[in-house]
Design a protein around this motif. Structure first.
Motif, mmCIF file in Angstrom:
data_model
loop_
_atom_site.group_PDB
_atom_site.id
_atom_site.type_symbol
_atom_site.label_atom_id
_atom_site.label_comp_id
_atom_site.label_asym_id
_atom_site.label_seq_id
_atom_site.Cartn_x
_atom_site.Cartn_y
_atom_site.Cartn_z
ATOM 1 N N MET A 74 0.837 -1.208 0.000
ATOM 2 C CA MET A 74 0.000 0.000 0.000
ATOM 3 C C MET A 74 0.871 1.258 0.000
ATOM 4 S SD MET A 74 -3.412 -0.563 2.285
ATOM 5 C CE MET A 74 -2.660 -1.289 3.721
ATOM 6 N N GLU A 75 1.942 1.228 0.774
ATOM 7 C CA GLU A 75 2.833 2.389 0.799
ATOM 8 C C GLU A 75 3.468 2.602 -0.570
ATOM 9 O OE1 GLU A 75 6.612 4.182 3.267
ATOM 10 O OE2 GLU A 75 6.439 2.021 3.021
ATOM 11 N N VAL A 76 3.922 1.536 -1.198
ATOM 12 C CA VAL A 76 4.501 1.644 -2.540
ATOM 13 C C VAL A 76 3.450 2.184 -3.511
ATOM 14 C CG1 VAL A 76 5.403 0.293 -4.476
ATOM 15 C CG2 VAL A 76 6.255 -0.112 -2.168
ATOM 16 N N GLY A 77 2.217 1.720 -3.368
ATOM 17 C CA GLY A 77 1.131 2.182 -4.231
ATOM 18 C C GLY A 77 0.856 3.671 -4.076
ATOM 19 N N LEU A 78 0.980 4.190 -2.868
ATOM 20 C CA LEU A 78 0.780 5.631 -2.656
ATOM 21 C C LEU A 78 1.748 6.450 -3.501
ATOM 22 C CD1 LEU A 78 0.267 5.778 1.223
ATOM 23 C CD2 LEU A 78 -1.460 6.111 -0.547
ATOM 24 N N PHE A 79 2.976 5.977 -3.635
ATOM 25 C CA PHE A 79 3.962 6.687 -4.442
ATOM 26 C C PHE A 79 3.792 6.370 -5.924
ATOM 27 C CE2 PHE A 79 5.923 6.635 -0.247
ATOM 28 C CZ PHE A 79 6.251 7.977 -0.108
ATOM 29 N N TYR A 80 3.461 5.143 -6.236
ATOM 30 C CA TYR A 80 3.319 4.726 -7.631
ATOM 31 C C TYR A 80 2.179 5.476 -8.320
ATOM 32 C CZ TYR A 80 2.666 1.772 -11.722
ATOM 33 O OH TYR A 80 2.545 1.322 -13.007
ATOM 34 N N PHE A 81 1.066 5.638 -7.625
ATOM 35 C CA PHE A 81 -0.088 6.320 -8.194
ATOM 36 C C PHE A 81 -0.059 7.825 -7.929
ATOM 37 C CE2 PHE A 81 -1.711 1.937 -7.716
ATOM 38 C CZ PHE A 81 -1.955 1.683 -9.062
ATOM 39 N N ASP A 82 1.060 8.331 -7.478
ATOM 40 C CA ASP A 82 1.301 9.767 -7.254
ATOM 41 C C ASP A 82 0.356 10.399 -6.237
ATOM 42 O OD1 ASP A 82 3.483 9.914 -8.980
ATOM 43 O OD2 ASP A 82 2.207 10.265 -10.729
ATOM 44 N N TRP A 83 -0.126 9.613 -5.286
ATOM 45 C CA TRP A 83 -0.873 10.193 -4.183
ATOM 46 C C TRP A 83 0.093 10.849 -3.207
ATOM 47 C CZ3 TRP A 83 -4.423 5.369 -3.520
ATOM 48 C CH2 TRP A 83 -5.387 5.383 -4.521
ATOM 49 N N LEU A 84 1.314 10.344 -3.169
ATOM 50 C CA LEU A 84 2.400 10.963 -2.411
ATOM 51 C C LEU A 84 3.565 11.185 -3.366
ATOM 52 C CD1 LEU A 84 2.458 8.883 0.916
ATOM 53 C CD2 LEU A 84 1.509 11.149 0.562
ATOM 54 N N THR A 85 4.300 12.267 -3.144
ATOM 55 C CA THR A 85 5.476 12.553 -3.968
ATOM 56 C C THR A 85 6.727 12.100 -3.218
ATOM 57 O OG1 THR A 85 5.760 14.765 -3.042
ATOM 58 C CG2 THR A 85 4.316 14.560 -4.970
ATOM 59 N N ASN A 86 7.853 12.133 -3.908
ATOM 60 C CA ASN A 86 9.116 11.732 -3.272
ATOM 61 C C ASN A 86 9.493 12.650 -2.114
ATOM 62 O OD1 ASN A 86 9.453 9.521 -4.905
ATOM 63 N ND2 ASN A 86 10.637 10.640 -6.435
ATOM 64 N N GLU A 87 8.955 13.848 -2.100
ATOM 65 C CA GLU A 87 9.228 14.770 -0.985
ATOM 66 C C GLU A 87 8.380 14.431 0.244
ATOM 67 O OE1 GLU A 87 8.399 16.131 -4.144
ATOM 68 O OE2 GLU A 87 10.531 16.238 -4.655
ATOM 69 N N GLN A 88 7.415 13.545 0.096
ATOM 70 C CA GLN A 88 6.512 13.199 1.192
ATOM 71 C C GLN A 88 6.812 11.813 1.770
ATOM 72 O OE1 GLN A 88 2.971 13.822 -1.214
ATOM 73 N NE2 GLN A 88 2.365 15.477 0.172
ATOM 74 N N VAL A 89 8.064 11.437 1.779
ATOM 75 C CA VAL A 89 8.457 10.126 2.314
ATOM 76 C C VAL A 89 8.084 10.015 3.781
ATOM 77 C CG1 VAL A 89 10.436 8.641 2.802
ATOM 78 C CG2 VAL A 89 10.287 9.817 0.622
#
Length: 116
Positions: A74-89
């Motif tokens: 789920m965490e990977v999916g948040l970044f993959y689908f751009d719900w979170l950006t790399n600045e929001q780690v």
């Protein structure tokens, strides 16, 4: 620890991919592995804190392992689908921390074994 192991395997995958794609020194690989171990342990503290606060009974090791895998995906999916950006780690880490905290409070139904 099975919860952590499931989550850790999801976090380890990108490191393994990078090691085979890049030509980096053995020391850099070792350092990266240590960073992944430490950084992926931080969200697991949510589960440990909840257990310290006397959260419910422990679930089976397989259940915890697959929950760890699921939360990691789920965490990977948040970044993959751009719900979170790399600045929001940090936000992603907080999400996993809270999910692990909540997992400790899940009701677990264990069937008692009866001997006949």
């Amino acid at each position: 620890m099975y919860l952590y192991l499931g989550y850790f395997l999801v976090q380890l995958y990108p490191l393994i991919v990078k090691v085979f794609q890049l030509n980096i020194s053995l020391l850099a690989v070792f350092y990266s592995f240590i960073v992944v171990v430490i950084w992926s342990f931080v969200p697991f503290l949510g589960y440990m804190i909840a257990k310290t606060l006397n959260a419910g009974r422990s679930a089976s090791k397989y259940f915890l392992f697959f929950i760890g895998l699921g939360v990691g995906l789920m965490e990977v999916g948040l970044f993959y689908f751009d719900w979170l950006t790399n600045e929001q780690v940090t936000t992603g880490t907080l999400f996993v921390f809270l999910m692990f905290f909540a997992v400790a409070f899940l009701p677990v139904n264990k069937v008692a074994k009866h001997s006949h």
